[in-house]
Motif scaffolding. Structure first.
Motif, PDB file in Angstrom:
ATOM      1  N   GLY A   1       0.786  -1.220   0.000  1.00 47.56           N
ATOM      2  CA  GLY A   1       0.000   0.000   0.000  1.00 47.56           C
ATOM      3  C   GLY A   1       0.821   1.275   0.000  1.00 47.56           C
ATOM      4  O   GLY A   1       0.263   2.362  -0.019  1.00 47.56           O
ATOM      5  N   ASN A   2       2.131   1.163   0.035  1.00 51.64           N
ATOM      6  CA  ASN A   2       3.013   2.330   0.033  1.00 51.64           C
ATOM      7  C   ASN A   2       3.984   2.223  -1.139  1.00 51.64           C
ATOM      8  O   ASN A   2       4.203   1.149  -1.682  1.00 51.64           O
ATOM      9  N   LEU A   3       4.607   3.340  -1.467  1.00 50.54           N
ATOM     10  CA  LEU A   3       5.665   3.317  -2.465  1.00 50.54           C
ATOM     11  C   LEU A   3       6.879   2.601  -1.896  1.00 50.54           C
ATOM     12  O   LEU A   3       7.158   2.696  -0.692  1.00 50.54           O
ATOM     13  N   ASP A   4       7.603   1.878  -2.754  1.00 51.08           N
ATOM     14  CA  ASP A   4       8.849   1.241  -2.318  1.00 51.08           C
ATOM     15  C   ASP A   4       9.872   2.306  -1.971  1.00 51.08           C
ATOM     16  O   ASP A   4       9.856   3.414  -2.510  1.00 51.08           O
ATOM     17  N   SER A   5      10.770   1.989  -1.058  1.00 47.53           N
ATOM     18  CA  SER A   5      11.805   2.946  -0.670  1.00 47.53           C
ATOM     19  C   SER A   5      12.809   3.141  -1.801  1.00 47.53           C
ATOM     20  O   SER A   5      12.847   2.377  -2.771  1.00 47.53           O
ATOM     21  N   THR A   6      13.631   4.130  -1.634  1.00 45.93           N
ATOM     22  CA  THR A   6      14.745   4.362  -2.547  1.00 45.93           C
ATOM     23  C   THR A   6      15.702   3.170  -2.457  1.00 45.93           C
ATOM     24  O   THR A   6      15.878   2.586  -1.385  1.00 45.93           O
ATOM     25  N   LEU A   7      16.327   2.819  -3.577  1.00 46.01           N
ATOM     26  CA  LEU A   7      17.328   1.758  -3.555  1.00 46.01           C
ATOM     27  C   LEU A   7      18.571   2.251  -2.825  1.00 46.01           C
ATOM     28  O   LEU A   7      19.012   3.377  -3.029  1.00 46.01           O
ATOM     29  N   VAL A   8      19.124   1.409  -1.991  1.00 41.58           N
ATOM     30  CA  VAL A   8      20.359   1.725  -1.263  1.00 41.58           C
ATOM     31  C   VAL A   8      21.409   0.725  -1.701  1.00 41.58           C
ATOM     32  O   VAL A   8      21.180  -0.483  -1.665  1.00 41.58           O
TER      33      VAL A   8
END
Length: 75
Positions: free
Chosen positions: A49-56
């Protein structure tokens, strides 16, 4: 060769964490990752239900302990 243990953490406690090793496919993170050779890890937090985080991205390089110009993991 010495091994290292790599943990993936984030403040999103209800998220699932996924990672790639050296460009491989995505794997669900369930326990620390043990490595004995040079490794690039890409990680991402995902929550329904949320956007995926930034790739690290982190790069782990093993030392050249014997001075021959090669990282010891490749000998």
């Amino acid at each position: 060769t010495n091994a290292i243990s790599i943990s993936i953490t984030n403040s999103q406690t209800d998220a699932s964490y996924y990672y790639q090793l050296n460009g491989s496919g995505w794997t669900l993170y369930t326990a620390p990752i043990t490595r004995t050779s040079d490794t690039t890890i890409v990680a991402q937090a995902r929550r329904h239900g949320n956007l995926d985080s930034t790739l690290v991205t982190n790069i782990y390089t093993f030392p050249d302990n014997d001075g021959d110009g090669l990282t010891d993991a490749y000998e």
